[in-house]
Motif scaffolding. Structure first.
Motif, mmCIF file in Angstrom:
data_model
loop_
_atom_site.group_PDB
_atom_site.id
_atom_site.type_symbol
_atom_site.label_atom_id
_atom_site.label_comp_id
_atom_site.label_asym_id
_atom_site.label_seq_id
_atom_site.Cartn_x
_atom_site.Cartn_y
_atom_site.Cartn_z
ATOM 1 N N ARG A 217 6.000 26.516 9.501
ATOM 2 C CA ARG A 217 6.999 27.130 8.822
ATOM 3 C C ARG A 217 6.964 29.295 9.301
ATOM 4 O O ARG A 217 8.020 29.489 8.564
ATOM 5 C CB ARG A 217 6.865 27.108 7.671
ATOM 6 N N GLU A 218 5.711 29.552 8.854
ATOM 7 C CA GLU A 218 6.222 30.599 9.276
ATOM 8 C C GLU A 218 6.234 30.855 10.717
ATOM 9 O O GLU A 218 6.364 32.583 11.283
ATOM 10 C CB GLU A 218 4.278 31.032 8.661
ATOM 11 N N PRO B 103 8.728 31.702 13.563
ATOM 12 C CA PRO B 103 10.044 32.328 14.087
ATOM 13 C C PRO B 103 10.166 30.851 14.844
ATOM 14 O O PRO B 103 9.701 30.012 16.165
ATOM 15 C CB PRO B 103 9.877 33.381 15.332
ATOM 16 N N ASN C 150 11.358 28.344 13.282
ATOM 17 C CA ASN C 150 10.422 26.591 11.874
ATOM 18 C C ASN C 150 11.749 26.750 11.137
ATOM 19 O O ASN C 150 11.256 26.165 9.868
ATOM 20 C CB ASN C 150 9.490 26.735 11.850
ATOM 21 N N GLU C 151 12.515 28.148 10.814
ATOM 22 C CA GLU C 151 12.871 27.937 9.788
ATOM 23 C C GLU C 151 13.543 26.677 8.805
ATOM 24 O O GLU C 151 14.127 26.611 7.857
ATOM 25 C CB GLU C 151 14.226 29.017 10.061
ATOM 26 N N GLY C 152 14.416 25.691 10.262
ATOM 27 C CA GLY C 152 15.312 24.384 9.738
ATOM 28 C C GLY C 152 13.591 23.348 9.199
ATOM 29 O O GLY C 152 14.504 22.032 9.168
ATOM 30 N N ALA D 15 7.826 30.340 0.833
ATOM 31 C CA ALA D 15 8.405 30.108 2.492
ATOM 32 C C ALA D 15 9.663 29.360 2.901
ATOM 33 O O ALA D 15 10.602 30.088 3.660
ATOM 34 C CB ALA D 15 7.112 29.923 2.998
ATOM 35 N N PHE D 16 9.781 28.231 1.587
ATOM 36 C CA PHE D 16 11.318 27.980 2.188
ATOM 37 C C PHE D 16 11.873 28.108 1.706
ATOM 38 O O PHE D 16 13.177 27.431 2.117
ATOM 39 C CB PHE D 16 10.287 26.471 2.018
#
Length: 203
Positions: free
Chosen positions: A156-157, A159, A161-163, A197-198
């Motif tokens: 998740r951290e 770039p 993988n924001e979705g 993070a999410f």
């Protein structure tokens, strides 16, 4: 190299974790925790069982809830599926052995060409892990969701993988599986980092 199926199914866009990386992570976490806390676990047993426990995935791949239950097709449906993982798998202890017979056949087939000594060591380690026969087996089982959630946080951290979809399944599993108070504390710490993070609404 076998890819862990939970990451593409969670819409991870960066490189995926392999089963070998997963096994190595399991061992190294156990190695450091064992020595740091003086748990007196057998390091050789930790190593061989961490390596052996998912060897069958070379032939079967690994199974995650999205491959057993309908997760939908749209990104929104997939996100909701992973956010509600607790509703899908009621007992994570049963989940770990749900496909035991099929995976055992794969493990036996995979190890058949090996020398008898090597074959016997790998098969015995594999069976003992799933039956939880030793302290090392039970310990590895407890850290399993913690290691998975930590890798998910790493993803998740990155770039791109924001979705990616929720890691709730690891925390649902950990809630049921982990009895060690220190490991439960670590799981809560990882869960808090994931929440940040999410975003609080997604985890």
């Amino acid at each position: 190299m076998t890819i862990r199926s939970g990451w593409p199914d969670r819409d991870v866009q960066t490189r995926f974790e392999s089963s070998l990386e997963h096994s190595a992570s399991l061992f190294f976490f156990g190695f450091f925790d064992n020595l740091s806390r003086g748990l007196e676990l057998d390091l050789a047993k930790l190593a061989i069982k961490a390596i052996a426990h998912d060897l069958h995935e070379i032939l079967t791949t690994d199974r995650n809830p999205a491959q057993v239950y309908s997760k939908g097709r749209t990104r929104a449906q997939i996100r909701r599926f992973w956010e509600r993982a607790r509703e899908r798998v009621k007992d994570w202890r049963d989940w770990e052995t749900l496909f035991f017979a099929e995976e055992k056949r794969a493990m036996w087939k995979l190890t058949r060409p090996l020398s008898r000594k090597v074959r016997n060591v790998l098969r015995e380690a594999w069976v003992e892990y799933y039956e939880g026969k030793t302290r090392e087996d039970r310990y590895l089982r407890e850290i399993h969701p913690l290691v998975g959630a930590s890798w998910g946080l790493f993803c998740r951290e990155q770039p791109g993988n924001e979705g990616m979809a929720s890691l709730n399944s690891f925390f649902a599993e950990g809630d049921q599986i982990i009895t060690d108070l220190y490991l439960r504390k670590l799981l809560l710490e990882v869960q808090e980092k994931v929440r940040k993070a999410f975003g609080a609404k997604n985890n």
